[in-house]
Design an enzyme around this catalytic site. Sequence first.
Site, PDB file in Angstrom:
ATOM      1  CB  THR A  40     -34.291  69.259  48.034  1.00 18.82           C
ATOM      2  OG1 THR A  40     -35.182  68.280  47.670  1.00 18.82           O
ATOM      3  CG2 THR A  40     -34.816  69.577  46.223  1.00 18.82           C
ATOM      4  CG  HIS A  49     -35.303  79.000  36.597  1.00 21.34           C
ATOM      5  ND1 HIS A  49     -35.301  78.526  35.665  1.00 21.34           N
ATOM      6  CD2 HIS A  49     -35.342  78.326  37.499  1.00 21.34           C
ATOM      7  CE1 HIS A  49     -34.251  76.859  36.176  1.00 21.34           C
ATOM      8  NE2 HIS A  49     -34.884  77.130  36.847  1.00 21.34           N
TER       9      HIS A  49
END
Length: 478
Positions: A40, A49
């Site tokens: 991933t 973020h």
Amino acid sequence: MYDVVIVGAGIIGTFIARELSRYKLKIAVLDKLNDVACATTKANSAIIHCGYDAKPGTLKAKLNVLGNPMFDSICEELDVHFKRVGSLVLAFNDEEMNTLNELYQRGIQNGLKNIYVVEKEQLKSLEPNLSDSAAGALYAPDCGIIGPFELAVALAENAVENGVELLLNTEVSAIEKNDELFKVQTTAGVIKARYIINCAGVHADHINNMVSKEWFKITPRRGQYFVLDKSAGDLVSKVIFQCPTKMGKGVLVLPTVHGNILVGPDSEDIEDKQNLETTMERLEHVRTAAMKSIQNIPFDKSITSFTGLRASAEKGDFIIEESNDVKGLINVAGIESPGLSASPAIAQYVVQLIKEINGGFAEKEDFNPHRKKVMRFIELGDKEKAELIKNDPSYGRIICRCELITEGEIVDAIHRKAGAATLDGVKRRVRPGMGRCQGGFCSPRVMEILARELNKDILEIVKDSRASKILTGITKEQ
Ligand SMILES: Cc1cc2nc3c(=O)[nH]c(=O)nc-3n(C[C@H](O)[C@H](O)[C@H](O)COP(=O)(O)OP(=O)(O)OC[C@H]3O[C@@H](n4cnc5c(N)ncnc54)[C@H](O)[C@@H]3O)c2cc1C
């Protein structure tokens, strides 16, 4: 015998390894694949973020907010690309404007100070190519973009420099706990350890369920992307989100740290944890959804597409704790987004947890937080280029014409600690093959360099996994 065995060399495993390498411990990081960051960690949106999206009180919220400000100094220490470009979450109607206000309130509750709701009139000055139908946005100037696999490679390299052993091609197949010791069965033999840290991504449930009776399940949630050529790179300067749904943060349009444009991902729960296919149908969905934010996306400049798998846990939050029934097993599971953004804080949290369990660890006096600077030819001025070539002529031979990558950079990437041994390993570290021709021209040259530097037959050089053979034999004898 190891003090700590970390299962998984993605961003989470490598970050924890680097953080633990500050202490006098014998540590191994195991991965079943033949490089770091091959799951991933190599296939996501690469966004750091700010932390307005996760529910207040969750580990996701806490560790995201703590993690975001850590990236400047860590990327400086490890010489990794990182840019604070800012983000806009767009609303297209009154209902979505309410969602923006909820996100804003959530951000404030999570401890953020630098976020703003902006009106329609301000949008074009922040991002000229936004769709006229956008009604307002949540603006977060502290949002960043990074090279996620570049960071994981740098962390692994720095961890190895500080004494950690990286054991690739080592798949964990069973775990037993007897007395105080774990016996880990792997494809490379039995490994003993006092602690196991489970950072196995979408397979973290499998690792836990091998030894613990408290089973949990990780569902792979697939997301697909387009990558656009650098000639489309000025399309947007910020990360452009749409309002999130319960399936994720929606389809985004964003710049990458290297000047490409990324469009995606969609969100689809699947069963098969090996399924990394991209599909026409889902990419078409991504294309249509993205054009709601930016109408003139030049999809004819798409150079490749890819898929990533989110590791989604049933309760929706990160699972970071010692197992109740198997003492010494620390699960770091369900690390879906914002896992990358939270990764430095996750590493510190896990190290604190394991220190408390153990009653502390002795610190090393000689921990070195820096890795040797990476020479990036394309980023140098003319004088520096000339000097470099004078000292080492291999920096004067361009191997990848799209990305302007030299032989010297490839040789360096191969010989560093945790160095590249595959075609994609070189690509992830120094980018030959990332450009418009996607390796059409440079791949044979990179393979020759790999074979020469690793003293291997060129037929043994693989693309990525051990089975991904490129050449099968010689067609013409000279
Ligand atoms: C589509 C998508 C978009 C995302 N976007 C963002 C974003 O913009 N920002 C953000 O903060 N987060 C994002 N994320 C989340 C982020 O990518 C992950 O949180 C992070 O990469 C997880 O890293 P990891 O180390 O836990 O897992 P992985 O990178 O998957 O590493 C797990 C490793 O464990 C190894 N392993 C598994 N089983 C075994 C075994 N039996 N034996 C040995 N090794 C084993 C695997 O080979 C693998 O290398 C996104 C995720 C996806 C899928």
